[in-house]
Design an enzyme around this catalytic site. Structure first.
Site, PDB file in Angstrom:
ATOM      1  N   GLU A  91      69.749 -28.388 -86.784  1.00  0.00           N
ATOM      2  CA  GLU A  91      71.048 -28.091 -87.425  1.00  0.00           C
ATOM      3  C   GLU A  91      71.263 -29.031 -88.610  1.00  0.00           C
ATOM      4  OE1 GLU A  91      74.317 -27.959 -84.623  1.00  0.00           O
ATOM      5  OE2 GLU A  91      75.786 -27.894 -86.244  1.00  0.00           O
ATOM      6  N   LYS A 272      80.131 -30.285 -77.624  1.00  0.00           N
ATOM      7  CA  LYS A 272      78.885 -29.815 -78.246  1.00  0.00           C
ATOM      8  C   LYS A 272      78.557 -30.732 -79.421  1.00  0.00           C
ATOM      9  CE  LYS A 272      76.240 -27.194 -81.122  1.00  0.00           C
ATOM     10  NZ  LYS A 272      75.927 -27.453 -82.541  1.00  0.00           N
ATOM     11  N   ASP A 288      64.284 -35.627 -71.460  1.00  0.00           N
ATOM     12  CA  ASP A 288      64.648 -34.311 -70.937  1.00  0.00           C
ATOM     13  C   ASP A 288      66.044 -33.968 -71.467  1.00  0.00           C
ATOM     14  OD1 ASP A 288      65.532 -32.191 -69.309  1.00  0.00           O
ATOM     15  OD2 ASP A 288      64.242 -32.824 -67.658  1.00  0.00           O
ATOM     16  N   HIS A 385      79.270 -27.764 -94.604  1.00  0.00           N
ATOM     17  CA  HIS A 385      78.259 -26.843 -94.074  1.00  0.00           C
ATOM     18  C   HIS A 385      77.754 -25.880 -95.138  1.00  0.00           C
ATOM     19  CE1 HIS A 385      78.564 -27.294 -89.491  1.00  0.00           C
ATOM     20  NE2 HIS A 385      78.867 -28.423 -90.095  1.00  0.00           N
TER      21      HIS A 385
HETATM   22  P1  NAD Z   1      57.417 -40.077 -63.832  1.00  0.00           P
HETATM   23  O1  NAD Z   1      56.991 -39.101 -62.801  1.00  0.00           O
HETATM   24  O2  NAD Z   1      56.538 -40.266 -65.014  1.00  0.00           O
HETATM   25  O3  NAD Z   1      57.712 -41.445 -63.086  1.00  0.00           O
HETATM   26  C1  NAD Z   1      58.012 -42.619 -63.776  1.00  0.00           C
HETATM   27  C2  NAD Z   1      56.808 -43.549 -63.679  1.00  0.00           C
HETATM   28  O4  NAD Z   1      56.990 -44.659 -64.527  1.00  0.00           O
HETATM   29  C3  NAD Z   1      56.659 -44.055 -62.261  1.00  0.00           C
HETATM   30  O5  NAD Z   1      55.323 -43.923 -61.869  1.00  0.00           O
HETATM   31  C4  NAD Z   1      57.007 -45.542 -62.395  1.00  0.00           C
HETATM   32  O6  NAD Z   1      56.280 -46.332 -61.502  1.00  0.00           O
HETATM   33  C5  NAD Z   1      56.602 -45.829 -63.817  1.00  0.00           C
HETATM   34  N1  NAD Z   1      57.282 -46.962 -64.463  1.00  0.00           N
HETATM   35  C6  NAD Z   1      56.659 -47.867 -65.257  1.00  0.00           C
HETATM   36  N2  NAD Z   1      57.549 -48.751 -65.721  1.00  0.00           N
HETATM   37  C7  NAD Z   1      58.743 -48.414 -65.215  1.00  0.00           C
HETATM   38  C8  NAD Z   1      60.058 -48.933 -65.357  1.00  0.00           C
HETATM   39  N3  NAD Z   1      60.296 -50.016 -66.099  1.00  0.00           N
HETATM   40  N4  NAD Z   1      61.073 -48.306 -64.740  1.00  0.00           N
HETATM   41  C9  NAD Z   1      60.862 -47.210 -63.996  1.00  0.00           C
HETATM   42  N5  NAD Z   1      59.630 -46.670 -63.794  1.00  0.00           N
HETATM   43  C10 NAD Z   1      58.584 -47.255 -64.417  1.00  0.00           C
HETATM   44  O7  NAD Z   1      58.854 -39.685 -64.418  1.00  0.00           O
HETATM   45  P2  NAD Z   1      60.227 -39.482 -63.689  1.00  0.00           P
HETATM   46  O8  NAD Z   1      61.202 -40.309 -64.460  1.00  0.00           O
HETATM   47  O9  NAD Z   1      60.159 -39.670 -62.212  1.00  0.00           O
HETATM   48  O10 NAD Z   1      60.490 -37.931 -63.978  1.00  0.00           O
HETATM   49  C11 NAD Z   1      60.727 -37.497 -65.300  1.00  0.00           C
HETATM   50  C12 NAD Z   1      60.123 -36.139 -65.522  1.00  0.00           C
HETATM   51  O11 NAD Z   1      60.554 -35.222 -64.512  1.00  0.00           O
HETATM   52  C13 NAD Z   1      60.564 -35.559 -66.824  1.00  0.00           C
HETATM   53  O12 NAD Z   1      59.456 -34.995 -67.472  1.00  0.00           O
HETATM   54  C14 NAD Z   1      61.533 -34.463 -66.402  1.00  0.00           C
HETATM   55  O13 NAD Z   1      61.616 -33.450 -67.380  1.00  0.00           O
HETATM   56  C15 NAD Z   1      60.945 -33.997 -65.126  1.00  0.00           C
HETATM   57  N6  NAD Z   1      61.772 -33.294 -64.151  1.00  0.00           N
HETATM   58  C16 NAD Z   1      63.128 -33.208 -64.254  1.00  0.00           C
HETATM   59  C17 NAD Z   1      63.861 -32.545 -63.289  1.00  0.00           C
HETATM   60  C18 NAD Z   1      65.365 -32.514 -63.381  1.00  0.00           C
HETATM   61  O14 NAD Z   1      65.941 -33.226 -64.187  1.00  0.00           O
HETATM   62  N7  NAD Z   1      66.050 -31.723 -62.556  1.00  0.00           N
HETATM   63  C19 NAD Z   1      63.202 -31.985 -62.200  1.00  0.00           C
HETATM   64  C20 NAD Z   1      61.810 -32.119 -62.102  1.00  0.00           C
HETATM   65  C21 NAD Z   1      61.098 -32.781 -63.077  1.00  0.00           C
END
Ligand code: NAD
Length: 436
Positions: A91, A272, A288, A385
């Protein structure tokens, strides 16, 4: 093989079965053969081939990338620190508005910001739990902590991990178990989903119920960030419509703020505008964006009525603005840090941790909103705009560089806002140039 995989194996579509299992090059070939792309369409979705292996692990069935513009909103002073904010957005006015809002408040100390601990909640929904089962669950804090120590070890090592739990009986009779977890610098979605699933058998054993589902909630109601500013109303005086004073502009901003609290149909557009900023920062850092949006909008309706996320007030001498909302943005995990574009964006931001990033997001949302509301209650937003619209028309008409700037200026001055007018004006400009 996951449920989604099985479904896509058996599904029919435009591409042969197994499309998703092809390598990205073969998938791109199949795509190109199926659709008659123009060369600019094809080029625009063909990013650097070195990125293909990464795209392939980021999403399934990847065929390229969408080059959304990346810009920098500069001039932010947040808690005494200069901050430049990368924003990915399609946008036109969003980045200019953010920078304008930042400049309005930077002379008076800029933004003050804050953020809570990064607490997210994993939920298990249990069916068939009796009153006794619920009672038994109420005393299971120690067992839960023990059971979660494995799945949450990587967070606990970093000072996060399990914090507390509570139960809620839903109108359907389902029992919801909420487990509050400090996710440190991650969004925590995968971590929490793993934790919720792995703890479910224990919850079933204790309660006698059965798991219906287990997943985090995107509410993020305990992961809040906020920002505020206060400026003399005279700061607003520059560029106001003739006859409008700074105090009057501030009064109008405060009046608009009241309307955003009392009228959901205005509040949703107000919010928004705030999310124009926060979602653009989320995308630039490869966070996300849907999680950020969902949390913000639920929070806006937390007292049962959907309201504006920011408020403004004035005493006639100063204008104050404030925002507080859930900001579940990560500085690690998911695609953050994995994608080099995300690492570049974090570098521009000064490599903040997740709380630092959420404070920047709150200040950005407020700056964005201040600029929009000021424009709305003074000149109206169309003036700005239409300038962008004219630039796009000039581009569509085929003008580039200096010629495009001139055509856009002439279009804006003439008030014409359609492509045929832009094309006709471009022909005139070129004819004039040939004659001169
Ligand atoms: P992830 O699975 O990559 O986990 C985070 C990793 O980072 C872990 O292994 C952790 O050990 C590591 N890490 C390293 N340094 C860290 C620190 N300082 N603090 C915290 N962790 C640290 O990611 P996530 O955050 O568990 O999940 C994010 C993903 O899940 C995104 O891609 C998201 O789009 C997706 N997702 C979202 C939903 C939802 O929002 N409803 C549902 C499912 C999946």
């Amino acid at each position: 093989m996951s449920y989604f995989h099985l479904m896509s194996e058996s599904s029919t579509g435009r591409f042969p079965a197994g499309f998703r299992r092809l390598d990205i090059g073969a998938r791109r070939e199949a795509l190109r053969k199926t659709f008659a792309f123009s060369s600019d369409e094809w080029d625009s979705i063909s990013c650097a081939p070195e990125l293909f292996p990464l795209l392939d692990v980021m999403v399934e069935s990847a065929v390229g990338c969408v080059p959304v513009p990346l810009g920098i909103a500069d001039g932010f002073l947040i808690d005494g620190q200069e901050v430049s904010i990368p924003m990915a957005v399609e946008e036109p006015s969003v980045i200019t508005a953010a920078s304008f809002g930042a400049r309005l408040v930077r002379g008076d100390g800029g933004f003050r910001s804050w953020a809570s601990d990064p607490l997210m909640t994993a939920q298990v929904f249990l069916e068939g739990v009796t009153a006794e089962g619920e009672k038994a669950l109420a005393g299971c804090d120690g067992q839960l902590r023990q059971e979660l120590s494995g799945p949450l070890a990587s967070l606990s090592r970093r000072g996060g991990g399990y914090r507390s739990f509570q139960l809620a009986r839903l109108p359907s009779g389902t029992l919801r178990v909420d487990m509050v977890i400090d996710v440190r610098d991650a969004l925590g979605a995968n971590r929490l989903n793993t934790a919720a699933e792995s703890v479910s058998p224990l919850l079933e054993r204790i309660s006698g119920g059965r798991r219906l589902m287990a997943i985090l909630t995107n509410a993020a109601a305990q992961r809040l960030a906020g920002a505020r500013f206060s400026i003399p109303v005279d700061r607003l005086a520059r560029g106001l419509p003739v006859g409008m004073s700074g105090p009057e502009a501030a009064r109008r901003i405060a009046a608009a703020s009241v309307i955003a609290q009392e009228d959901p149909s205005r509040a949703v557009t107000h919010n928004k505008g705030i999310m124009n900023g926060i979602a653009s920062l989320a995308l630039a850092t490869m966070n996300d964006t849907r999680a950020a949006e969902a949390a913000a909008h639920l929070w806006a309706a937390r007292d049962g009525r959907y309201r504006g996320l920011s408020t403004y007030s004035t005493d006639g001498r100063t204008l104050s603005g404030e925002i507080e909302l859930p900001v579940a943005l990560a500085s690690v995990g998911g695609s953050v840090e994995l994608h080099p574009a995300s690492r570049a964006a974090l570098r521009v931001l000064g490599n903040p941790d997740a709380r630092g990033l959420s404070r920047i997001a709150a200040a950005l949302g407020l700056a964005q909103n201040l600029a929009a509301v000021l424009a709305l209650v003074t000149h109206g937003i169309q003036k700005g705009h239409m300038k962008y619209h004219a630039a796009r028309l000039a581009y569509q008409a085929g003008a580039r560089g200096e010629e495009a700037r001139r055509l856009a200026a002439e279009l804006a001055a003439s008030g014409a806002a359609d492509l045929p007018s832009a094309q006709a004006l471009l022909l005139d400009l070129r004819a004039q140039k040939d004659r001169s």
